[in-house]
Design an enzyme around this catalytic site. Structure first.
Site, PDB file in Angstrom:
ATOM      1  N   ASP A   1     -58.640 -29.635 -18.437  1.00 42.83           N
ATOM      2  CA  ASP A   1     -58.546 -30.945 -19.100  1.00 42.83           C
ATOM      3  C   ASP A   1     -57.321 -31.744 -18.691  1.00 42.83           C
ATOM      4  OD1 ASP A   1     -60.787 -30.103 -20.459  1.00 42.83           O
ATOM      5  OD2 ASP A   1     -59.636 -29.398 -22.165  1.00 42.83           O
ATOM      6  N   GLU A   2     -56.697 -31.398 -17.592  1.00 43.33           N
ATOM      7  CA  GLU A   2     -55.498 -32.121 -17.212  1.00 43.33           C
ATOM      8  C   GLU A   2     -55.641 -32.823 -15.871  1.00 43.33           C
ATOM      9  OE1 GLU A   2     -51.861 -30.046 -17.857  1.00 43.33           O
ATOM     10  OE2 GLU A   2     -52.287 -29.984 -20.002  1.00 43.33           O
TER      11      GLU A   2
END
Lengths: 278, 278, 278, 278
Positions: C223-224
């Site tokens: 998620d980065e």
């Protein structure tokens, strides 16, 4: 005829609406608006009614108390201007938005004073004929500084809400306890999000496409109190963090004023670190 | 235990909430959600409750009728899939959104059939095992064509809603009368706005910075029926009208599906050419 | 006349626009659209032009290379359908939105196949005449399972993008490396936000007033990766987490399709874990 | 080093970007931002560059003139505070927003004065040390009243923009001609929409689910000038028209301030009754 706002929260059980509406009916109240919500997971009941009738406030209150379960929290409020104190540091946008709304007669509020830890906003506030009190933190530790604020606040009777309009210092648990669920903050970020000193810079570095602001009641965990209102704005790669900060100000002031309005109109219930808003 | 949706609208008078809630209480119903609204200008009362209890539907209905004023409209509904017919012309986006949601089990609906005045969408619809009925308008005047549609619809029992998913022909007053407040349209514009054949071109030429879409019930005045849902999207000078049309499609499908959902969940009251939505 | 998309990123220096536009001018290209951005903090220059002219692609490419600094990344692309693979698990909304858009001719894409670790979506995908490949993870460790996927993908030539349409498994660094900046994910939350398995439940428990979704390229930190698109929707206290999940689906599918469209139209630059989008 | 904003619009032809960027390059300018747009339907080219270099403004201007076609409009602007006059009637919200922003140093503007046809806002404006000029319309016909305003404005040199911050009177063609594309209005509605005296009442009666505001340059057709900015807010059945009016004020002030900012930063081109905004 008087108008009252009736707020009830209680453990949910059958018949609560029936019992309250019977009180209204038997005492010839008109119901102007009526909102209810049951959180069935937590078995909690919330109700806000605006009613109109001839009964004195105390009698209506007692009538409702007499039919509600003992666990219920009951409030009967006659609408009138609430007393608020605004705390700020150096930034003008959120404070200015509230002062202009107040001047325009938009807010059900008396602004008792504006407190700041700097002198910068003084002449601006005084244009509006509102007392400005500088309480500098220079040379004081956090507790000493806050004691001075608490002492100053203690001189005012009946403070309903304290609005942190970009007040850039952290409040201690003692302060928060005194004014539980009465301190409204504007957080310069879309919570949960970038915690810390410069969220716009963090947002820029993360490359987000949306930024936001959050108004919430202050509790002992920084930025973790019950959320009242949030709003966002789209950004793009061409917006540097200073752009984001500028665009964020517009969101901040709108969100804080919206939250304040909800509070002044007695539309907010707090429970389980969340809000129910009617 | 059965779950019912109770819908009441009536001329406002004291005691309506009291009387209904007494029925619920005396018959041991749980109130799951309860929404009320009084339009004080028009003196109209609206209420939607979702309740849970052991009483048969008819008995609950009769109990409510017996306490309400004669002017009241009362509906007690047991949630179940509603029967819908979709009408379309050639465009796939709004129709496709509904078909996928239906396939995913998101909608409380049986899709009885899709009717189009062209053949183009046939193979697409049939992928979803839903009957596709082409009723060409070629060689027919408006009334003849519509009679064929009405005859086709008459073969289906209990059509709850007809969804116009970009059906590009105008319905006659006769059709509208048969299915009053049951025909849901998506209008490719933010109403009130650009009326006519190519609103996106008009929006482009006007240089608007926002475009939108409106879902509404169909009445006899084109695009003037009660509005159910609206949504918008920001555009800029670089978006030509074909871009706006493409961007508009995303808004159209979301808005139509949202309006359909509200209808399927019995959340819409219609009065004074407006909607109350709970 | 051929149309090309010219994408350049380089360390910023004086004269870049001059040099490229001179190539266009001297070779009689029309400039249809031209977008530039300089990140002055990082001294990076980005440019995307759509041009029309008679020169073959390779010659245009070489002409630009000859005037640009050696550090520049230069891409000259003739628009054509890109090859994509969709990976999904069990949910239909994001996948279905892409399949319907593809069917409607909205996407510049060939969908080579849909891969899932479950069988559920098979019959749905096959309605659209697109190969469905189940690669079950049952009885395999993460690496074994992924090797099977990588082997399957290796059979397809020229995969431009892999779209994770609610593919609920984490990819290993090896996978991410092979398809760097070519794997587009939809994250069921407004990043940065609630990380983990059920963000809607977390959002509900935090009492947020807005939920969102984020589409991003996948990198090694869950998620980065670089954010491509984000969107939000307002919620309130009456929305339980299942409501939020349902409302979130609408946001998810719109955001993922928007991000995919940007990728297919060669509008995204990635640098410093961020995107520049023209 | 000086910073300039270069604005060019011209009939489109090959080589425009090349020619301008050559001027920048040969005179050692840094390009800070560069935006271009071609309206291919109307064959119009627009460009806005912010550049930094050592050349005097006039020389840069002449250098660009010498390479551009004769039809081109060319502007080279050194950023400095622009002179604005605000006209208002009785409402404080839009005016107050601009005054606070000005006070906070957010605007590239000198506010020369505030003109109103009523006395009400006088003491508010004077708090900010800005001249307030009441020009009552009582006893005057439209033309006489406006002549007095025109005479008053004539006493100020170099008025760049006139901002109508809820000035509730219609301007005559003569006024509009003098200040063509320099009068910025806020329209209390989402254009194109409810025309007339009380759009919020009309919006309420139509039952819309979204209301908005539009900022535009004033031309001779009421509410039909080029749109600069628009914004909307969701409403529901429970919002009476006074609620809508109140909610609309928040949108109005944000939109007007946004449009003013775009004007002050020289970001707006006007053509074909539309705007291009960079």
């Amino acid at each position: 005829m008087s108008q009252y706002r009736v707020l009830i929260d209680a453990n949910d059980e059958k018949g609560l609406v029936h019992k309250v509406s019977t009180v209204f009916y038997q005492n010839s109240f008109n119901i102007l608006t009526n909102s209810e919500f049951v959180d069935s997971e937590n078995n909690k009941f919330f109700m806000r009614s605006v009613v109109e009738g001839d009964m004195p406030l105390d009698e209506l209150y007692q009538s409702i108390v007499s039919v509600m379960p003992p666990s219920a929290n009951i409030d009967v409020i006659a609408p009138k201007n609430k007393n608020i104190v605004i705390m700020a540091t150096k930034e003008m946008h959120a404070l200015g938005d509230i002062l202009v709304r107040h001047e325009a007669g938009e807010l059900e509020a008396n602004i008792l004073c504006v407190i700041s830890n700097y002198a910068e906003l003084g002449s601006f506030v005084e244009k509006f004929n509102i007392p400005f009190i500088e309480i500098s933190h220079v040379g004081l530790d956090r507790q000493e500084h806050e004691e001075k604020i608490i002492d100053t606040l203690a001189k005012f009777d009946n403070i309903d809400y304290i609005v942190l309009a970009k007040y850039m210092r952290i409040l201690t648990p003692k302060f928060v306890e005194i004014y539980e669920n009465r301190v409204i903050n504007i957080h310069h970020s879309f919570l949960p999000a970038f915690i810390g000193a410069n969220p716009y810079k963090q947002a820029y570095e993360r490359g987000v496409k949306i930024i936001g602001a959050t108004s919430h009641f202050v509790n002992n965990n920084l930025d973790e109190g019950p959320i009242i209102a949030q709003e966002v704005i789209h950004v793009n790669h061409a917006n540097g963090w200073r752009d984001m900060q500028r665009m964020g100000k517009d969101v901040e002031k709108i969100v804080l004023s919206r939250a304040l309005r909800l509070a002044l109109e007695d539309r907010i219930f707090v429970y389980a670190n969340k809000t129910v808003i009617f």
